[in-house]
Scaffold this active site. Structure first.
Site, PDB file in Angstrom:
ATOM      1  CB  SER A 148      -0.922   0.001   1.227  1.00  0.00           C
ATOM      2  OG  SER A 148      -1.845   1.072   1.162  1.00  0.00           O
ATOM      3  NE  ARG A 149      -2.278   5.753  -2.082  1.00  0.00           N
ATOM      4  CZ  ARG A 149      -3.231   6.676  -2.129  1.00  0.00           C
ATOM      5  NH1 ARG A 149      -3.035   7.775  -2.835  1.00  0.00           N
ATOM      6  NH2 ARG A 149      -4.371   6.504  -1.467  1.00  0.00           N
TER       7      ARG A 149
ATOM      8  CG  HIS B 279      -3.785  -0.710 -14.042  1.00  0.00           C
ATOM      9  ND1 HIS B 279      -4.973  -1.056 -14.649  1.00  0.00           N
ATOM     10  CD2 HIS B 279      -4.088  -0.453 -12.744  1.00  0.00           C
ATOM     11  CE1 HIS B 279      -5.947  -1.015 -13.761  1.00  0.00           C
ATOM     12  NE2 HIS B 279      -5.442  -0.641 -12.606  1.00  0.00           N
TER      13      HIS B 279
ATOM     14  CE  LYS C  63     -13.370  -2.806 -14.852  1.00  0.00           C
ATOM     15  NZ  LYS C  63     -13.733  -1.383 -14.701  1.00  0.00           N
TER      16      LYS C  63
ATOM     17  CG  ASP D 194     -14.872   2.721 -13.009  1.00  0.00           C
ATOM     18  OD1 ASP D 194     -13.799   2.327 -12.499  1.00  0.00           O
ATOM     19  OD2 ASP D 194     -15.963   2.592 -12.449  1.00  0.00           O
TER      20      ASP D 194
END
Length: 330
Positions: free
Chosen positions: A41-42, A84, A102, A183
């Site tokens: 995670s960030r 991505h 996706k 999205d």
């Protein structure tokens, strides 16, 4: 490198700690021979919260460190669309298999680059288009193949919800490749491609959000034999999340559009018939997760079900829509 034929559990890492990763983890009990051993995670706090919630043994704040740690065999990438490609490149260069949400990338050229890296490093790569793996889709395809609706003549898609009014959030932020098409529109394009194939003509209308991304899209496709498809996607209103196939003898309604949880057959000659309804508590991600795990245990680098060329075709379809906008995502 590709895993050798093995029955050992595949060790997964997840990149991101958003709601879709929670859904991924919720479906883990419905799979076999896979476990999640690491999260990235960030922030340290975000990674630790995830680890405590799910009992994940290893936490990272740098994806490069995670894929080079030797702790994982495969990485599930669920960060904003714009991130991505970079994450997938990092994993593939380290010989770690990749399942990337996706849209896998935001241009065809970027996807071609990932495929080249997968080939060079003999490492598995697949886009997470989970709709192709859910059993409801198989039930719908069987019904159409058996002629239950006669000859397929048209397709209609609707998918809409009211997105948070947050210009910095992933849905409306152009820097994160936001917008309705990327999205949710990709689900409609997937269905049109799966059911009808390549069209002769395209027609597109869109409405922009204040941030400049597409808030609403209508896409119409026409075919040489008279078949048609119409798709509506929106981030500013609630719409049925479904696809309806119209045939010469009846129609087939698939809902929800992304996981085909319910498939209903109908027509003027009789009452509706539910031909598939998922009754377990799984969200639907487990079928895709299991497929990738099986591929890895078999030593494959490309899925025989959702191929690199399939993802590329979807990228080309998105590019067709964007070209009709008169612009492309950066």
């Amino acid at each position: 490198m590709a895993l050798k034929n093995t029955t050992a559990p595949v060790r997964w890492g997840v990149l991101g700690s958003s709601g879709i990763v929670d859904a991924f983890m919720a479906d883990l009990p419905y799979t076999q021979n896979m476990r999640v051993d690491a999260v990235c995670s960030r922030t340290t706090e975000g990674a630790q919260r995830f680890a405590q919630k799910y009992g994940t043994p290893h936490t990272f704040t740098d994806v490069s460190a995670m894929v080079q740690s030797g702790r994982i065999d495969a990485l599930y990438i669920a960060v904003p669309h714009s991130h991505h490609k970079a994450a997938a490149c990092t994993a593939l260069r380290a010989g770690v298999a990749v399942l990337v949400e996706k849209p896998a990338t935001i241009t065809v050229a970027e996807w071609d680059e990932l495929v080249a890296l997968a080939q060079q490093n003999n490492t598995f790569l697949m886009e997470a288009l989970w709709t192709d793996f859910v059993p409801g889709m198989a039930a719908a395809q069987q019904a159409v193949a058996e002629g239950k609706i006669g000859t397929l003549r048209s397709l209609e898609v609707s998918f809409g919800f009211t997105a948070p009014d947050d210009p910095k959030g992933r849905l409306l932020n152009p820097d994160l490749a936001g917008g309705a098409l990327w999205d949710i529109g990709i689900y409609g394009l997937y269905h049109a491609w799966r059911w009808l194939g390549e069209p002769e003509t395209w027609s597109v209308q869109r409405v922009l959000a204040s941030t400049g991304v597409d808030l609403r899209d209508t896409v119409d496709l026409a075919y040489t034999d008279g078949r048609v498809a119409r798709m509506h996607f929106a981030l500013d209103r609630e719409m049925p999340k479904e696809v309806v196939l119209h045939g010469t003898r009846g129609w087939l309604r698939i809902s929800d559009i992304y996981n085909a949880a319910r498939v209903v057959l109908g027509g003027s000659s009789g009452p509706e018939e539910v031909i598939y309804e998922r009754l377990d508590a799984a969200g639907g991600w487990c079928y895709e997760m299991q497929h990738v795990t099986d591929c890895l245990q078999q030593g494959l680098v490309e899925s025989p079900r959702w191929r690199w060329s399939d993802t590329r075709q979807m990228q080309l379809w998105v590019a067709n829509v964007q070209a009709l906008w008169g612009k492309e995502h950066a």
